[in-house]
Design an enzyme around this catalytic site. Structure first.
Site, mmCIF file in Angstrom:
data_model
loop_
_atom_site.group_PDB
_atom_site.id
_atom_site.type_symbol
_atom_site.label_atom_id
_atom_site.label_comp_id
_atom_site.label_asym_id
_atom_site.label_seq_id
_atom_site.Cartn_x
_atom_site.Cartn_y
_atom_site.Cartn_z
ATOM 1 N N LYS A 160 -15.025 -9.703 8.455
ATOM 2 C CA LYS A 160 -13.967 -10.603 7.994
ATOM 3 C C LYS A 160 -14.534 -11.964 7.605
ATOM 4 C CE LYS A 160 -10.321 -7.963 8.470
ATOM 5 N NZ LYS A 160 -9.519 -7.556 7.294
ATOM 6 N N GLU A 164 -12.932 -13.548 -5.272
ATOM 7 C CA GLU A 164 -11.579 -13.164 -5.706
ATOM 8 C C GLU A 164 -10.493 -13.641 -4.741
ATOM 9 O OE1 GLU A 164 -13.621 -9.268 -4.275
ATOM 10 O OE2 GLU A 164 -14.184 -11.164 -5.207
ATOM 11 N N GLU A 219 -15.598 -11.305 4.159
ATOM 12 C CA GLU A 219 -14.459 -11.077 3.266
ATOM 13 C C GLU A 219 -13.814 -12.380 2.824
ATOM 14 O OE1 GLU A 219 -10.565 -8.177 3.327
ATOM 15 O OE2 GLU A 219 -10.870 -9.499 5.054
ATOM 16 N N CYS A 255 -7.999 -1.846 4.177
ATOM 17 C CA CYS A 255 -7.838 -2.969 5.108
ATOM 18 C C CYS A 255 -9.144 -3.437 5.714
ATOM 19 C CB CYS A 255 -6.875 -2.581 6.234
ATOM 20 S SG CYS A 255 -5.209 -2.220 5.666
ATOM 21 N N GLU A 298 2.288 1.760 -3.428
ATOM 22 C CA GLU A 298 1.223 2.259 -4.306
ATOM 23 C C GLU A 298 0.973 3.738 -4.057
ATOM 24 O OE1 GLU A 298 -3.384 1.069 -5.541
ATOM 25 O OE2 GLU A 298 -2.432 0.158 -3.783
ATOM 26 N N GLU A 327 0.835 -1.210 0.000
ATOM 27 C CA GLU A 327 0.000 0.000 0.000
ATOM 28 C C GLU A 327 0.864 1.252 0.000
ATOM 29 O OE1 GLU A 327 -4.172 -0.015 1.867
ATOM 30 O OE2 GLU A 327 -2.913 0.963 3.363
ATOM 31 N N SER A 337 -6.865 1.974 -2.471
ATOM 32 C CA SER A 337 -5.729 1.114 -2.766
ATOM 33 C C SER A 337 -6.230 -0.263 -3.169
ATOM 34 C CB SER A 337 -4.838 0.985 -1.527
ATOM 35 O OG SER A 337 -3.921 -0.071 -1.674
ATOM 36 N N CYS A 364 -10.574 -1.020 14.725
ATOM 37 C CA CYS A 364 -10.787 -2.452 14.934
ATOM 38 C C CYS A 364 -10.953 -2.802 16.405
ATOM 39 C CB CYS A 364 -9.619 -3.250 14.356
ATOM 40 S SG CYS A 364 -9.341 -2.960 12.592
#
Length: 595
Positions: free
Chosen positions: A372, A380, A375, A313, A290, A287, A333, A517
């Protein structure tokens, strides 16, 4: 400045003096009088209070008033005389409780919230041992999403989830629909949660007083994997977990239990215990590179460069912009989250080191976040239908598993994470707190951009609990403008500010949950107490300060990973394994429907 008006009243023969506008409930609590509540919810420092006066458990008797008054929604008045414990009040509360239970499933033994249910606790408090009122019960279909289960048979219409979803997170996935006996909290048109604008942040689950909203639990699948001799089972733990897990075992909020947590996971039988912080350092390498690439092109006048770059994230935040801000879809990102980077590297680099097929390696995540769970099952992040991360347990679920295995947590010795994917920098630890991801990125980006060593790594201007804040960091003469938001309601304000052109930044960090978090939907319940969140944040920064290495690019195991396997940040191999794509979820949903 105008002085606040003071009101004097009497509650249970106690003289009470409070500010005008205070509710009877707050006034009573100020002098230690406990009035029971179910629907009431007050979130510290957010200016949010849920007081629909729907449950009527908090009713009190007020002189001169014919009907009982809901204390959570009734303001005090000068000279008011209140009784919270009269026989009339106690009888009314018990009757209300019995009526609530008469329309509630009696399956407490197998309910996920059994033992931690406000309704169950209230029934015990009122000594309810039988249901005098019998009749038809309202029934609804169960709704299973990748992260959250809705069992509306157990909903008591407290509306806490609705307040959290609409006022705090501004997602708008839940609202009260229908009327009377058929009233329920649901997505629009009673659609499934997975088809709604829900982000799976889990904040609704965190405030639900019953088992109406619970997380999808992978604990039994993890136990089966640990019992399978043909599987190698490894586990990763997110940085926020170590700052909150101890609360489930009687430790004070903000107590770091990193070593005991590792020891407990080894006791449970995991073959390797690793740290998501390792992958957080890896995330910064990708990141951060980038960001620098976009920044350098931008400073050279390349108008095709998309800025500001947004951190990626947080999967609930990713879901939020995919569903509600698709016009910004090419700005974040492309770096995967640390959880998914870890899974990808584990199923390739680490599986190769062990000499096993990826399908025989089971990757388990311990996360503070319910998103999560969603996710890890995104298409993908799978190879031939084998996910990079197999199962996700929340912090609460890990605590329950440790207790279930009869592991005496407090007596465990401190142990270190296994290598090579267990070593990390202090920069990785602070990923768990709002402002932490961007601070970690700045520590690395500054040195890579300027070529100079950064002596002071604490960027305190990026820290804090303000929901929407900004700062400018001097990159040796180049000002870098940064925006930070935590809580999706604040994220919306920031994104709308960008859309209107009022806010101009180079980089932005967004976390879905209050505090970051550490306030995730899978953490030990904090009931909106900002003091608990602040203590968790302080713990995160204490661990950072005690680390020998505090910059991600100096982690020797990350350096070795690039030398042995990835090549360099943003290489073709790194891009394939560590980056992702985003989608306009409304378009993708329509495509799936058409199929």
């Amino acid at each position: 400045m105008e002085s606040k008006k003071i009101v004097s009243l009497t509650i249970d023969k106690h003289k009470v003096v409070v500010e005008k506008g205070t509710t009877i409930l707050e006034a009573a609590r100020s002098v230690g009088i406990d009035i029971p509540t179910l629907c009431h919810m007050k979130l510290d420092d957010m200016g949010i209070e849920n007081k629909p006066a729907g449950c009527r458990i908090c009713v009190v008797e007020v002189d001169g008033r014919r009907n009982l008054a809901p204390s959570c929604a009734t303001d005090v008045a000068e000279g008011m005389i209140v009784r919270t414990n009269s026989m009339r009040v106690l009888n009314a509360r018990r009757t209300v409780m019995e009526l609530l239970l008469s329309d509630h499933p009696a399956d407490c033994l197998i309910c996920p919230k059994s033992g931690n249910c406000d309704l169950q606790s209230m029934a015990h408090r009122f000594d309810v041992r039988e249901i005098r009122y019998q009749g038809e019960q309202s029934t609804y279909r169960e709704d299973f999403s990748p992260s959250i289960i809705r069992d509306m048979d157990k909903c008591i219409m407290c509306r806490r989830c609705e307040t959290m979803c609409n006022e705090v997170q501004t997602v708008g996935a839940l609202s009260g629909i229908n009327r009377g006996f058929n009233a329920v909290v649901s997505p629009a048109f009673e659609m499934d949660l997975k088809d709604s604008v829900c982000t799976y942040c889990g904040q609704c689950v965190a405030v639900c007083p019953t088992g109406a909203l619970t997380e999808v639990n992978h604990t039994n699948e993890v136990i089966r994997a640990l019992a399978d001799p043909d599987k190698t089972v490894i586990v990763q733990t997110a940085p926020a977990v170590r700052a909150a897990l101890g609360e489930e075992f009687g430790y004070e909020a903000g107590t770091l239990v990193t070593g005991q947590m590792v020891s407990a996971l080894k006791e449970l039988g995991f073959d390797y215990v690793f740290d998501t912080d390792f992958a957080a350092d890896l995330t910064i390498m990708e990141e951060g590179t980038e960001l620098l690439s976009r920044l350098e092109k931008h400073l050279k006048g390349d108008e095709s460069v998309k800025l500001p770059i947004l951190t990626s994230c947080c999967p609930a935040w990713v879901n939020f912009f995919e569903k509600q801000f698709p016009d910004l879809i090419d700005i974040p990102s492309t770096a995967r989250s640390p959880q998914q980077m870890f899974g990808s590297i584990a199923k390739t680099y680490f599986a190769d080191k062990l000499g096993i097929q990826r399908e025989k390696l089971i990757v388990v995540s311990i996360m503070p976040c319910l998103a999560k769970k969603y996710e890890r099952q995104r298409d993908e992040f799978k190879v031939k239908n084998d996910p990079d991360v197999n199962y996700v347990l929340s912090t609460r679920e890990l605590a329950n598993l440790v207790k279930r295995a009869n592991v005496e947590f407090k007596s465990l010795p401190k142990k270190d994470f296994d290598r090579p994917m267990g070593d990390s920098s202090g920069a990785a630890v602070i990923f768990g707190a709002t402002g932490g991801v961007i601070e970690a990125a700045v520590r690395t980006a500054y040195e890579l951009y300027t070529g100079k060593e950064l002596e002071k790594v604490d960027f305190k201007q990026l820290r804090g609990m303000e929901g929407f804040r900004q700062a400018t960091i001097d990159f040796d003469g180049t000002p870098i403008h940064i925006g930070i938001a935590h809580g999706l309601g604040n994220a919306r304000k920031l994104l709308e500010c960008i859309q209107t052109g009022k806010c101009v930044y180079h980089a932005i960090e967004i976390m879905s949950c209050p505090g970051g978090c550490i306030g995730g939907g899978g953490q030990p319940l904090h009931h909106g107490k900002s003091s608990i969140l602040k203590k968790r944040v302080e713990a995160i920064y204490r661990e950072d300060a005690g680390k020998p290495i505090r910059k991600s690019h100096q982690n020797p195991y990350i350096i070795k990973l690039y030398e042995e396997f990835l090549g360099e940040p943003m290489s073709e191999k790194a891009h394939h394994l560590l980056h992702t794509n985003y989608f306009d979820r409304q378009v993708k949903f329509q495509e799936e429907v058409n199929e």
